[in-house]
Design a protein around this motif. Structure first.
Motif, PDB file in Angstrom:
ATOM      1  N   ALA A 123       0.838  -1.197   0.000  1.00 55.39           N
ATOM      2  CA  ALA A 123       0.000   0.000   0.000  1.00 55.39           C
ATOM      3  C   ALA A 123       0.869   1.241   0.000  1.00 55.39           C
ATOM      4  O   ALA A 123       2.046   1.206   0.391  1.00 55.39           O
ATOM      5  N   SER A 124       0.281   2.339  -0.436  1.00 56.79           N
ATOM      6  CA  SER A 124       0.943   3.636  -0.352  1.00 56.79           C
ATOM      7  C   SER A 124      -0.133   4.699  -0.312  1.00 56.79           C
ATOM      8  O   SER A 124      -1.230   4.514  -0.852  1.00 56.79           O
ATOM      9  N   GLY A 125       0.186   5.828   0.334  1.00 61.24           N
ATOM     10  CA  GLY A 125      -0.821   6.870   0.411  1.00 61.24           C
ATOM     11  C   GLY A 125      -0.375   8.041   1.259  1.00 61.24           C
ATOM     12  O   GLY A 125       0.798   8.158   1.640  1.00 61.24           O
ATOM     13  N   LEU A 126      -1.353   8.893   1.561  1.00 63.48           N
ATOM     14  CA  LEU A 126      -1.119  10.119   2.329  1.00 63.48           C
ATOM     15  C   LEU A 126      -2.131  10.191   3.459  1.00 63.48           C
ATOM     16  O   LEU A 126      -3.329   9.984   3.242  1.00 63.48           O
ATOM     17  N   ALA A 127      -1.649  10.467   4.679  1.00 62.71           N
ATOM     18  CA  ALA A 127      -2.525  10.607   5.841  1.00 62.71           C
ATOM     19  C   ALA A 127      -2.298  11.974   6.467  1.00 62.71           C
ATOM     20  O   ALA A 127      -1.165  12.483   6.501  1.00 62.71           O
ATOM     21  N   ALA A 128      -3.379  12.578   6.967  1.00 58.26           N
ATOM     22  CA  ALA A 128      -3.301  13.893   7.597  1.00 58.26           C
ATOM     23  C   ALA A 128      -4.040  13.863   8.923  1.00 58.26           C
ATOM     24  O   ALA A 128      -5.169  13.367   9.011  1.00 58.26           O
ATOM     25  N   ALA A 129      -3.402  14.364   9.973  1.00 57.92           N
ATOM     26  CA  ALA A 129      -4.019  14.452  11.297  1.00 57.92           C
ATOM     27  C   ALA A 129      -4.788  15.764  11.406  1.00 57.92           C
ATOM     28  O   ALA A 129      -4.295  16.821  11.028  1.00 57.92           O
ATOM     29  N   LEU A 130      -6.016  15.666  11.940  1.00 55.39           N
ATOM     30  CA  LEU A 130      -6.891  16.834  12.073  1.00 55.39           C
ATOM     31  C   LEU A 130      -7.313  16.972  13.533  1.00 55.39           C
ATOM     32  O   LEU A 130      -7.782  16.010  14.137  1.00 55.39           O
ATOM     33  N   GLN A 131      -7.151  18.152  14.096  1.00 52.16           N
ATOM     34  CA  GLN A 131      -7.578  18.406  15.474  1.00 52.16           C
ATOM     35  C   GLN A 131      -7.083  17.281  16.394  1.00 52.16           C
ATOM     36  O   GLN A 131      -7.843  16.732  17.186  1.00 52.16           O
ATOM     37  N   SER A 132      -5.807  16.953  16.300  1.00 57.34           N
ATOM     38  CA  SER A 132      -5.297  15.769  16.980  1.00 57.34           C
ATOM     39  C   SER A 132      -4.128  16.107  17.905  1.00 57.34           C
ATOM     40  O   SER A 132      -3.402  17.075  17.691  1.00 57.34           O
ATOM     41  N   LYS A 133      -3.976  15.259  18.924  1.00 63.59           N
ATOM     42  CA  LYS A 133      -2.871  15.371  19.871  1.00 63.59           C
ATOM     43  C   LYS A 133      -2.285  13.998  20.136  1.00 63.59           C
ATOM     44  O   LYS A 133      -3.003  12.989  20.127  1.00 63.59           O
ATOM     45  N   LEU A 134      -0.982  13.958  20.365  1.00 65.18           N
ATOM     46  CA  LEU A 134      -0.312  12.755  20.830  1.00 65.18           C
ATOM     47  C   LEU A 134      -0.295  12.829  22.350  1.00 65.18           C
ATOM     48  O   LEU A 134       0.304  13.747  22.923  1.00 65.18           O
ATOM     49  N   THR A 135      -0.971  11.902  23.019  1.00 64.65           N
ATOM     50  CA  THR A 135      -1.197  12.018  24.461  1.00 64.65           C
ATOM     51  C   THR A 135       0.072  11.709  25.252  1.00 64.65           C
ATOM     52  O   THR A 135       1.016  11.070  24.756  1.00 64.65           O
ATOM     53  N   SER A 136       0.071  12.142  26.490  1.00 67.36           N
ATOM     54  CA  SER A 136       1.239  11.946  27.359  1.00 67.36           C
ATOM     55  C   SER A 136       1.400  10.497  27.779  1.00 67.36           C
ATOM     56  O   SER A 136       2.425  10.144  28.366  1.00 67.36           O
ATOM     57  N   ASP A 137       0.410   9.635  27.501  1.00 65.56           N
ATOM     58  CA  ASP A 137       0.568   8.208  27.797  1.00 65.56           C
ATOM     59  C   ASP A 137       1.608   7.553  26.901  1.00 65.56           C
ATOM     60  O   ASP A 137       2.071   6.443  27.186  1.00 65.56           O
ATOM     61  N   PHE A 138       1.952   8.211  25.792  1.00 65.94           N
ATOM     62  CA  PHE A 138       2.952   7.675  24.877  1.00 65.94           C
ATOM     63  C   PHE A 138       4.328   7.869  25.518  1.00 65.94           C
ATOM     64  O   PHE A 138       4.824   8.991  25.648  1.00 65.94           O
ATOM     65  N   ALA A 139       4.946   6.779  25.942  1.00 66.46           N
ATOM     66  CA  ALA A 139       6.162   6.848  26.760  1.00 66.46           C
ATOM     67  C   ALA A 139       7.297   7.632  26.105  1.00 66.46           C
ATOM     68  O   ALA A 139       7.987   8.414  26.786  1.00 66.46           O
ATOM     69  N   PRO A 140       7.566   7.476  24.796  1.00 63.42           N
ATOM     70  CA  PRO A 140       8.651   8.273  24.203  1.00 63.42           C
ATOM     71  C   PRO A 140       8.410   9.775  24.306  1.00 63.42           C
ATOM     72  O   PRO A 140       9.363  10.537  24.477  1.00 63.42           O
ATOM     73  N   LEU A 141       7.141  10.208  24.206  1.00 56.36           N
ATOM     74  CA  LEU A 141       6.860  11.636  24.335  1.00 56.36           C
ATOM     75  C   LEU A 141       7.129  12.098  25.772  1.00 56.36           C
ATOM     76  O   LEU A 141       7.677  13.182  25.982  1.00 56.36           O
ATOM     77  N   ALA A 142       6.756  11.271  26.746  1.00 54.46           N
ATOM     78  CA  ALA A 142       7.021  11.626  28.140  1.00 54.46           C
ATOM     79  C   ALA A 142       8.522  11.748  28.392  1.00 54.46           C
ATOM     80  O   ALA A 142       8.981  12.682  29.079  1.00 54.46           O
ATOM     81  N   ALA A 143       9.306  10.836  27.809  1.00 56.30           N
ATOM     82  CA  ALA A 143      10.764  10.892  27.985  1.00 56.30           C
ATOM     83  C   ALA A 143      11.348  12.113  27.281  1.00 56.30           C
ATOM     84  O   ALA A 143      12.272  12.769  27.791  1.00 56.30           O
ATOM     85  N   LEU A 144      10.806  12.442  26.099  1.00 56.76           N
ATOM     86  CA  LEU A 144      11.281  13.607  25.364  1.00 56.76           C
ATOM     87  C   LEU A 144      10.975  14.893  26.131  1.00 56.76           C
ATOM     88  O   LEU A 144      11.809  15.804  26.205  1.00 56.76           O
ATOM     89  N   ASN A 145       9.779  14.956  26.732  1.00 61.63           N
ATOM     90  CA  ASN A 145       9.406  16.137  27.520  1.00 61.63           C
ATOM     91  C   ASN A 145      10.303  16.289  28.742  1.00 61.63           C
ATOM     92  O   ASN A 145      10.656  17.402  29.139  1.00 61.63           O
ATOM     93  N   GLN A 146      10.676  15.163  29.321  1.00 61.26           N
ATOM     94  CA  GLN A 146      11.554  15.229  30.500  1.00 61.26           C
ATOM     95  C   GLN A 146      12.933  15.756  30.107  1.00 61.26           C
ATOM     96  O   GLN A 146      13.557  16.510  30.865  1.00 61.26           O
ATOM     97  N   ALA A 147      13.396  15.368  28.919  1.00 60.22           N
ATOM     98  CA  ALA A 147      14.715  15.830  28.480  1.00 60.22           C
ATOM     99  C   ALA A 147      14.653  17.251  27.946  1.00 60.22           C
ATOM    100  O   ALA A 147      15.595  18.033  28.134  1.00 60.22           O
ATOM    101  N   ILE A 148      13.528  17.581  27.247  1.00 55.60           N
ATOM    102  CA  ILE A 148      13.385  18.914  26.659  1.00 55.60           C
ATOM    103  C   ILE A 148      12.020  19.442  27.070  1.00 55.60           C
ATOM    104  O   ILE A 148      11.022  19.249  26.373  1.00 55.60           O
ATOM    105  N   PRO A 149      11.916  20.096  28.212  1.00 56.30           N
ATOM    106  CA  PRO A 149      10.610  20.526  28.738  1.00 56.30           C
ATOM    107  C   PRO A 149       9.827  21.431  27.800  1.00 56.30           C
ATOM    108  O   PRO A 149       8.603  21.536  27.925  1.00 56.30           O
ATOM    109  N   THR A 150      10.506  22.099  26.872  1.00 53.42           N
ATOM    110  CA  THR A 150       9.764  22.976  25.964  1.00 53.42           C
ATOM    111  C   THR A 150       8.917  22.201  24.971  1.00 53.42           C
ATOM    112  O   THR A 150       8.061  22.785  24.294  1.00 53.42           O
TER     113      THR A 150
END
Length: 308
Positions: free
Chosen positions: A248-275
């Motif tokens: 398969a191949s295609g294009l996807a677009a996120a609308l009115q969306s957020k990656l939640t803090s339950d996603f562990a890599p995002l939590a680790a990234l925020n801890q390293a870079i609070p901004t």
């Protein structure tokens, strides 16, 4: 292997033939409350049916049938009854099909107690050339629910071609065109173009096994997405895609969306870079993707976060 058969069939047919030449074929057939059950198959109940016969065609004026949990109302025109019975040529048909609820498993799956290994490979008929229009209020296939399912199709040479299929699904809407082929030798295959508009990540993740396998991060996405893609591959006995076969191949677009803090890599990234915030706003992110040999490949994409 018939377990149950009861009901009333009334027929008045006038047939005159000389050899293979039909000089006259007229009449009608009506059915009332016919119940039919074959071992290993869903029960069939024909509430009402009216058929008119002529040398030119078989006209289905009314057919109200229940197959398992599915209901179907049909009318249309089919080849003359003599062609259907003798079987010496292809059967042509043009039909309109309407349903309040169509459950795909009622037509594909073995009955409870049987296993998928017991099921015969599913094949479309090779002697049928049928055009049809669909109007289904609710179509279900496993956890997938499609409302207002409408479109056209043609079944010929064991190939089902779908055209202009539209439905409300996954909290948004979808469109689909493409082919499903069931050759006598070898597995069934599919080749479709597919579009989704403003679907919810949460509903897609719950309903689609392919989403769970290829986009597990969707579990942590809150919002909606749109996508357009083309996919092909092999189907199993129940006409579900074999995941390892999908291209398969295609294009996807996120609308009115957020990656939640339950996603562990995002939590680790925020801890390293609070901004970098959590949750992370990904509205407007557009990403191109490919699926090859069972692997999802996402092309690099950019997310803006607080000026970063």
């Amino acid at each position: 292997d018939i377990e149950d058969l009861e009901g009333v069939i009334s027929a008045a047919v006038d047939l005159v033939s000389k050899g293979e030449r039909i000089e006259k074929l007229t009449g009608n057939i009506t059915v009332n409350e016919l119940r039919y059950k074959e071992a290993g198959s869903a029960p069939v109940r024909i509430r009402r049916a009216r058929v008119e016969l002529s040398p030119e065609a078989t006209r289905v004026q009314e057919l109200d049938v229940q197959v398992g949990q599915s209901d179907l109302q049909v009318n249309g025109v089919v080849s003359p009854l003599t062609v259907i019975l003798v079987g010496d040529g292809p059967v042509t048909a043009s039909a309109w099909l309407k349903s309040r609820h169509l459950r795909v498993e009622d037509f594909l799956a073995p009955e409870d107690g049987a296993t998928a290994a017991d099921a015969e490979p599913f094949l479309f008929p090779d002697d049928l050339d049928a055009n049809f229009a669909l109007d289904v209020a609710k179509l279900t296939y496993g956890d997938l629910v499609l409302d207002n399912f409408k479109g056209k199709g043609r079944l010929k040479n064991r190939k089902l071609a779908l055209d202009g299929v539209r439905a409300d699904a996954l909290g948004g809407s979808m469109k689909l065109d493409g082919d499903i082929v069931t050759p006598p030798k070898g597995p069934p295959t599919f080749d479709i173009t597919y579009g989704v508009d403003r679907a919810r990540f949460s509903e897609a993740f719950e309903a689609l096994h392919t989403m769970q396998v290829y986009v597990p991060i969707a579990r942590y996405l809150d919002g909606r997405f749109s996508a357009d893609f083309r996919a092909s591959g092999i189907l199993d006995e129940s006409l579900a895609p074999r995941l390892e076969s999908i291209d398969a191949s295609g294009l996807a677009a996120a609308l009115q969306s957020k990656l939640t803090s339950d996603f562990a890599p995002l939590a680790a990234l925020n801890q390293a870079i609070p901004t970098i915030p959590k949750p992370l706003d990904i509205e407007g992110v557009r990403a191109r993707f490919e699926i090859e040999d069972g692997t999802l490949k996402l092309r690099p994409t950019t997310v803006q976060a607080r000026g970063i």
